[in-house]
Design an enzyme around this catalytic site. Sequence first.
Site, PDB file in Angstrom:
ATOM      1  N   ASP A   1      -6.487 -14.051  -5.406  1.00  0.00           N
ATOM      2  CA  ASP A   1      -5.488 -15.049  -5.788  1.00  0.00           C
ATOM      3  C   ASP A   1      -5.204 -16.082  -4.710  1.00  0.00           C
ATOM      4  O   ASP A   1      -4.112 -16.625  -4.630  1.00  0.00           O
ATOM      5  CB  ASP A   1      -4.185 -14.345  -6.175  1.00  0.00           C
ATOM      6  CG  ASP A   1      -3.586 -13.563  -5.016  1.00  0.00           C
ATOM      7  OD1 ASP A   1      -2.348 -13.556  -4.864  1.00  0.00           O
ATOM      8  OD2 ASP A   1      -4.356 -12.950  -4.244  1.00  0.00           O
TER       9      ASP A   1
ATOM     10  N   SER B   1      -5.196  -3.340  -1.729  1.00  0.00           N
ATOM     11  CA  SER B   1      -5.149  -4.590  -2.474  1.00  0.00           C
ATOM     12  C   SER B   1      -5.619  -5.614  -1.459  1.00  0.00           C
ATOM     13  O   SER B   1      -4.818  -6.195  -0.724  1.00  0.00           O
ATOM     14  CB  SER B   1      -3.741  -4.914  -2.968  1.00  0.00           C
ATOM     15  OG  SER B   1      -3.737  -6.211  -3.566  1.00  0.00           O
TER      16      SER B   1
ATOM     17  N   GLU C   1       5.619  -8.359   2.865  1.00  0.00           N
ATOM     18  CA  GLU C   1       4.709  -8.317   4.017  1.00  0.00           C
ATOM     19  C   GLU C   1       5.432  -8.614   5.322  1.00  0.00           C
ATOM     20  O   GLU C   1       6.102  -9.641   5.459  1.00  0.00           O
ATOM     21  CB  GLU C   1       3.557  -9.322   3.859  1.00  0.00           C
ATOM     22  CG  GLU C   1       2.696  -9.381   5.135  1.00  0.00           C
ATOM     23  CD  GLU C   1       1.388 -10.146   5.029  1.00  0.00           C
ATOM     24  OE1 GLU C   1       1.167 -10.799   3.991  1.00  0.00           O
ATOM     25  OE2 GLU C   1       0.588 -10.071   5.992  1.00  0.00           O
TER      26      GLU C   1
ATOM     27  N   LYS D   1       2.131 -10.518  -9.104  1.00  0.00           N
ATOM     28  CA  LYS D   1       2.250 -10.287  -7.680  1.00  0.00           C
ATOM     29  C   LYS D   1       3.148 -11.338  -7.082  1.00  0.00           C
ATOM     30  O   LYS D   1       3.116 -12.502  -7.484  1.00  0.00           O
ATOM     31  CB  LYS D   1       0.869 -10.328  -7.022  1.00  0.00           C
ATOM     32  CG  LYS D   1       0.914  -9.859  -5.568  1.00  0.00           C
ATOM     33  CD  LYS D   1      -0.126 -10.546  -4.734  1.00  0.00           C
ATOM     34  CE  LYS D   1       0.450 -11.800  -4.102  1.00  0.00           C
ATOM     35  NZ  LYS D   1      -0.508 -12.455  -3.198  1.00  0.00           N
TER      36      LYS D   1
ATOM     37  N   GLU E   1       5.526  -7.072  -2.963  1.00  0.00           N
ATOM     38  CA  GLU E   1       4.857  -7.218  -1.662  1.00  0.00           C
ATOM     39  C   GLU E   1       5.801  -7.745  -0.583  1.00  0.00           C
ATOM     40  O   GLU E   1       5.989  -8.958  -0.440  1.00  0.00           O
ATOM     41  CB  GLU E   1       3.647  -8.167  -1.803  1.00  0.00           C
ATOM     42  CG  GLU E   1       2.909  -8.363  -0.476  1.00  0.00           C
ATOM     43  CD  GLU E   1       1.666  -9.256  -0.588  1.00  0.00           C
ATOM     44  OE1 GLU E   1       1.329  -9.647  -1.727  1.00  0.00           O
ATOM     45  OE2 GLU E   1       1.061  -9.558   0.452  1.00  0.00           O
TER      46      GLU E   1
ATOM     47  N   LYS F   1       2.990  -3.211  -2.497  1.00  0.00           N
ATOM     48  CA  LYS F   1       1.907  -3.740  -1.660  1.00  0.00           C
ATOM     49  C   LYS F   1       2.499  -4.046  -0.278  1.00  0.00           C
ATOM     50  O   LYS F   1       2.971  -5.154  -0.024  1.00  0.00           O
ATOM     51  CB  LYS F   1       1.302  -5.012  -2.284  1.00  0.00           C
ATOM     52  CG  LYS F   1       0.187  -5.627  -1.424  1.00  0.00           C
ATOM     53  CD  LYS F   1      -0.582  -6.697  -2.217  1.00  0.00           C
ATOM     54  CE  LYS F   1      -1.531  -7.483  -1.287  1.00  0.00           C
ATOM     55  NZ  LYS F   1      -2.526  -8.273  -2.004  1.00  0.00           N
TER      56      LYS F   1
ATOM     57  N   TYR G   1      -0.700 -17.878   2.223  1.00  0.00           N
ATOM     58  CA  TYR G   1      -1.715 -17.908   1.183  1.00  0.00           C
ATOM     59  C   TYR G   1      -1.959 -19.331   0.710  1.00  0.00           C
ATOM     60  O   TYR G   1      -1.006 -20.039   0.401  1.00  0.00           O
ATOM     61  CB  TYR G   1      -1.266 -17.043   0.012  1.00  0.00           C
ATOM     62  CG  TYR G   1      -1.703 -15.606   0.190  1.00  0.00           C
ATOM     63  CD1 TYR G   1      -2.760 -15.105  -0.531  1.00  0.00           C
ATOM     64  CD2 TYR G   1      -1.051 -14.799   1.107  1.00  0.00           C
ATOM     65  CE1 TYR G   1      -3.168 -13.800  -0.357  1.00  0.00           C
ATOM     66  CE2 TYR G   1      -1.453 -13.487   1.289  1.00  0.00           C
ATOM     67  CZ  TYR G   1      -2.515 -12.993   0.551  1.00  0.00           C
ATOM     68  OH  TYR G   1      -2.908 -11.699   0.710  1.00  0.00           O
TER      69      TYR G   1
END
Lengths: 342, 362
Positions: B34, B301, B190, B147, B188, B230, B362
């Site tokens: 993604d 993932s 992170e 996500k 997620e 995640k 991202y």
Amino acid sequence: MTHQHPALTAEQKKELSDIALRIVAPGKGILAADESVGHMAKRLNQIGVENTEENRRLYRQILFSADSRVKKCIGGVIFFHETMYQKADDGTPFVQMIKDKGIVVGIKVDKGVVPLAGTDGETTTQGLDGLWERCAQYKKDGADFAKWRCVLKISEHTPSSLAIMENANVLARYASICQQNGIVPIVEPEILPDGDHDLKRCQYVTEKVLAAVYKALSDHHVYLEGTLLKPNMVTPGHSCPTKYSPEEIAMATVTALRRTVPPAVPGVTFLSGGQSEEEASINLNAINTCPLVRPWALTFSYGRALQASALSAWRGQKDNADAATEEFVKRAEVMGVALLGE
Amino acid sequence: MTHQFPALSPEQKKALADTAQRIVASGKGILAADESVGTMGNRLQRINVENTEENRRAFREILFSSDTSINQSIGGVILFHETLYQKDSSGKPFPALIKEKGIVVGIKLDKGTAPLAGTNGETTIQGLDGLAERCAQYKKDGADFGKWRAVLKITSTTPSQLAIQENANTLARYASICQQHGLVPIVEPEILPDGDHDLQRCQYVTEKVLAAVYKALNDHHVYLEGTLLKPNMVTAGHSCSKKYTPQDIAIATVTTLLRTVPAAVPGICFLSGGQSEEEASLNLNAMNQSPLPKPWKLTFSYGRALQASALAAWLGKSENKKAAQEAFRKRAQVLACRGQYVLSGKTDAAAMQSLFTASYTY
């Protein structure tokens, strides 16, 4: 929030974790013999016995004189303050009698409930003042774990956010202080079974309460591997017209725990909350045969459900003491078997 | 607080739980494909390929047209919006291509970070506006999971209480909305590996963050059995002078998860966070082999750590398609959590190359 100031050394953590694991070792549970003076009055009243210090001593002696058969089903005994310093007829301190059987000694440390103003009859629990010093003393005197009971109730408007948050916070403070003194805290957020609510309602409330408890324990830097949880089973209220099977109770209970109790917690020791000896062991057995994955030990911390038969066998008569002890041993063994999920 | 107003019917719960379990069944993991347009730009630049829509499509086609047996290692694929509506060379939509292999299609739902004023460069995530409608549409168009990536960083003053609480809250809102529309939310949070902090510091921060996340999920009435987590693995910061073994990382990570992630969560799919393909595999393997109990599936993932070799084999040339697919298939296979991964004797350069990009977005 971003820097750790370790609350415990590696050695302290190991000691706490070892104690917790010993208490909930496979096949074992806890005898809750920590009834306060007032509470004992009710118990003794029911069998027509006067509530004197001597009678309370004689009664606890009956329980603690159990022979080595209890070693395989009792991992810990919770004492009330008075009992910690009492002795058997031959002068042996009760604490020593228990330790000699390889059973861990625990102590009730809360000082009862007090009202939360502005709520619908809700409470918090007191006992934090001087708790550090009290824990240090109890540790010296033989205790390795402690118990603190918070109480919540289900009604139209309760438990409120305040009650949940305040009780969770006070449990976390207590737990933190215990661990600083080498004592494993048993965290008990009891949701009373009073009321006509159904099983789903109890499950919902239990999930909310336990989520708050574990968030508070995390906020207070409590070492989960060195704690135990003493919750209510998830059951309908006492006056609920719908009846549920032990399997339904087990499923609701284990689901609630799976959603809220981190796997790092070594054991969950259920309170019996007014269930009969029969019910308490049947439900515990169903919980241990529930098909969901259960990462903690699931055992008992029972008072009434372990002692009822012994009390009525004794009736305050010296001649009945041995028979009463035998009743207790048999009941303890039955509970131990219930854990094996047979 | 005391009365339940059920968020989901039993049928909705079952569908969500089934999807979540399918994604992480039998050691399978997730291909995170993604990457946003900008991020794909970085990836393609490394192999000197121009960042055009066609090139992005071509590379994804290579991955998604892998032999069906890839479904033994991959349980789900996360797509970027653009990719969900692209087709392979025969005109088949990518979601269909993926689903016919029995792999679940997911969609990235967040809209990137936004600054939190008054903090030391911390952020929250946007994307809640109109999220319900977007979820409903994506569900129609073939997605079954979502996500959303929240980002936290470790410095001497961060993550702050606000950053933790705000990111936990947005994750919970996103999760709640997803479930209402039949999408399993991958949560997620992170914590970036940037910094010189040691393993213990990362563990401490991760425990605090995850405790906040699960409290928020509970507050927002999210059905845990229909979610996946995640997280980052617990590792030292990239500029930490001390080195740790995969076993150190495994123990720190699993301990953290045991203290914070309820057993009701069916699977934990780690992000690779800049680790090389080798490291990411070794660490995951060490976790699955560690003696600590694991009541949830532990899987992957991965984006970079699954695709690096394939990208390097492709180099933008269609004649390299088979080689690229083979590289991808091999990497997916070793990851599929059978705890048998052993450090390969001759490691190829692409696999060892650290994929760390400072302050990765991202």
